[in-house]
Design a protein around this motif. Structure first.
Motif, PDB file in Angstrom:
ATOM      1  N   THR A   1       0.797  -1.240   0.000  1.00 27.65           N
ATOM      2  CA  THR A   1       0.000   0.000   0.000  1.00 27.65           C
ATOM      3  C   THR A   1       0.826   1.285   0.000  1.00 27.65           C
ATOM      4  O   THR A   1       0.516   2.209  -0.762  1.00 27.65           O
ATOM      5  CB  THR A   1      -0.986  -0.005   1.191  1.00 27.65           C
ATOM      6  OG1 THR A   1      -1.842  -1.133   1.075  1.00 27.65           O
ATOM      7  CG2 THR A   1      -1.798   1.271   1.234  1.00 27.65           C
TER       8      THR A   1
ATOM      9  N   ASP B   1       8.120  -2.474  10.841  1.00 23.66           N
ATOM     10  CA  ASP B   1       8.324  -3.917  10.841  1.00 23.66           C
ATOM     11  C   ASP B   1       9.125  -4.323   9.610  1.00 23.66           C
ATOM     12  O   ASP B   1       9.280  -3.555   8.661  1.00 23.66           O
ATOM     13  CB  ASP B   1       7.001  -4.678  10.914  1.00 23.66           C
ATOM     14  CG  ASP B   1       6.195  -4.588   9.644  1.00 23.66           C
ATOM     15  OD1 ASP B   1       6.070  -3.491   9.091  1.00 23.66           O
ATOM     16  OD2 ASP B   1       5.705  -5.629   9.178  1.00 23.66           O
TER      17      ASP B   1
ATOM     18  N   ARG C   1      10.520  -8.079   7.347  1.00 22.58           N
ATOM     19  CA  ARG C   1      10.554  -9.531   7.215  1.00 22.58           C
ATOM     20  C   ARG C   1      11.967  -9.993   7.559  1.00 22.58           C
ATOM     21  O   ARG C   1      12.944  -9.257   7.395  1.00 22.58           O
ATOM     22  CB  ARG C   1      10.188  -9.921   5.790  1.00 22.58           C
ATOM     23  CG  ARG C   1       8.702  -9.687   5.469  1.00 22.58           C
ATOM     24  CD  ARG C   1       8.414  -8.229   5.154  1.00 22.58           C
ATOM     25  NE  ARG C   1       7.027  -7.926   4.863  1.00 22.58           N
ATOM     26  CZ  ARG C   1       6.427  -8.111   3.702  1.00 22.58           C
ATOM     27  NH1 ARG C   1       7.097  -8.690   2.729  1.00 22.58           N
ATOM     28  NH2 ARG C   1       5.159  -7.786   3.516  1.00 22.58           N
TER      29      ARG C   1
ATOM     30  N   HIS D   1      -4.141  -7.880  11.229  1.00 22.03           N
ATOM     31  CA  HIS D   1      -2.804  -7.552  11.748  1.00 22.03           C
ATOM     32  C   HIS D   1      -2.401  -6.160  11.312  1.00 22.03           C
ATOM     33  O   HIS D   1      -2.900  -5.625  10.311  1.00 22.03           O
ATOM     34  CB  HIS D   1      -1.759  -8.590  11.315  1.00 22.03           C
ATOM     35  CG  HIS D   1      -1.200  -8.396   9.937  1.00 22.03           C
ATOM     36  ND1 HIS D   1      -1.653  -9.083   8.831  1.00 22.03           N
ATOM     37  CD2 HIS D   1      -0.203  -7.583   9.489  1.00 22.03           C
ATOM     38  CE1 HIS D   1      -0.973  -8.692   7.767  1.00 22.03           C
ATOM     39  NE2 HIS D   1      -0.087  -7.791   8.135  1.00 22.03           N
TER      40      HIS D   1
ATOM     41  N   ALA E   1       1.486  -3.676  11.373  1.00 25.55           N
ATOM     42  CA  ALA E   1       2.932  -3.916  11.468  1.00 25.55           C
ATOM     43  C   ALA E   1       3.122  -5.422  11.282  1.00 25.55           C
ATOM     44  O   ALA E   1       2.543  -5.999  10.368  1.00 25.55           O
ATOM     45  CB  ALA E   1       3.492  -3.360  12.772  1.00 25.55           C
TER      46      ALA E   1
ATOM     47  N   LYS F   1      -9.940  -5.378   1.700  1.00 23.72           N
ATOM     48  CA  LYS F   1      -9.860  -4.927   3.103  1.00 23.72           C
ATOM     49  C   LYS F   1     -11.228  -4.480   3.643  1.00 23.72           C
ATOM     50  O   LYS F   1     -11.338  -4.059   4.793  1.00 23.72           O
ATOM     51  CB  LYS F   1      -8.875  -3.763   3.189  1.00 23.72           C
ATOM     52  CG  LYS F   1      -7.469  -4.077   2.666  1.00 23.72           C
ATOM     53  CD  LYS F   1      -6.736  -5.075   3.542  1.00 23.72           C
ATOM     54  CE  LYS F   1      -5.411  -5.486   2.925  1.00 23.72           C
ATOM     55  NZ  LYS F   1      -4.378  -4.425   2.957  1.00 23.72           N
TER      56      LYS F   1
END
Ligand code: 6PG
Length: 244
Positions: free
Chosen positions: A44, A72, A74, A147, A149, A200
């Motif tokens: 986004t 956040d 990965r 969820h 972050a 969403k």
């Protein structure tokens, strides 16, 4: 009902978000000489990041006074296709020569998760002089599971109220994610959710117009203690909520 802005589409949402970013940056720099941001990942915010690197927005920001962190990341190296740093670097950082490299606080996500989280928390402690971080802006997205972050439903980090940045085991991925915790997120001066797309709509309705007071989703735990919260979404994402 939280403060919401509904925009026709992702382009206009991204422009509105860019205007808000510039406004907050100019205000923070004027008041405190610095603007600290925790960026969200996923898809986004990419258009927002691209716009910030372009005129007329780019020259409205004193980039040497902007410090970028990540809300956040990965647990992958920076060149990995899933890396939030990689996305943000391609969309924005690499295009803004005026932004000093030391102002980009990358999560060392190529390390084992716990090591990466501990190193990043030390970076946060250095920058915020061991005080609970109070970001001028925290950008957040929303997953279809609620969820935000990398605070996923039923994940350990939801309960974390001491550490600022943690490795969070996400069962459905069978992997660690790296994330700010709620004490830091909720200490922000301004929290901005950016949400786009029809996929969403269901989760956004459940969050904005909950049938019960029961807290069911991590995103519902975002509630600034002394700051502002704004939900920006496009008409597709907002199709199922009643704006009362
Ligand atoms: C991440 C994000 C995450 C994201 C949501 C929405 O690392 O993926 O920080 O919280 O904001 O999953 O992702 P999209 O923007 O791709 O829908």
């Amino acid at each position: 009902m939280s403060n919401i802005e509904i925009l026709p589409d992702v382009e206009q949402l991204s422009r509105a978000a860019t205007d808000k970013f510039v406004e907050l940056a100019q205000q923070a720099i004027q008041e405190r000489g610095i603007f600290s941001v925790a960026l969200s990942g996923g898809s986004t915010p990419k258009k927002l990041y691209e716009l910030l690197a372009q005129e007329p927005y780019r020259s409205q920001i004193e980039w040497a006074k902007v410090h970028f962190f990540f809300g956040d990341e990965r647990n992958v190296p920076p060149e990995h296709q899933d890396s939030n740093f990689r996305m943000t670097n391609e969309a924005m950082f690499s295009k803004i020569a005026e932004l000093p490299p030391e102002n980009i606080h990358r999560v060392p996500a190529e390390q084992p998760a716990a090591d990466a989280a501990n190193v990043y928390e030390r970076d946060l402690r250095d920058f915020f002089q061991n005080e609970l971080p109070r970001f001028d802006l925290v950008l957040l997205g929303l997953g279809t599971d609620g969820h935000t972050a990398s605070l996923f439903p039923d994940s350990p980090a939801l309960e974390e109220n001491v550490r600022w940045f943690v490795e969070n085991w996400v069962e459905k991925f069978g992997a660690y994610r790296l994330t700010l915790t709620f004490p830091v997120i909720n200490n922000a001066r301004f929290i901005l959710f950016l949400i786009v797309g029809a996929d969403k709509a269901d989760i956004l309705r459940q969050i904005q117009n909950p049938e019960s007071a029961e807290i069911k989703y991590p995103a519902q735990l975002v509630n600034p203690t002394d700051g502002k919260l704004l939900w920006m979404f496009d008409e597709a994402a907002g199709a199922k909520i009643s704006v009362g």
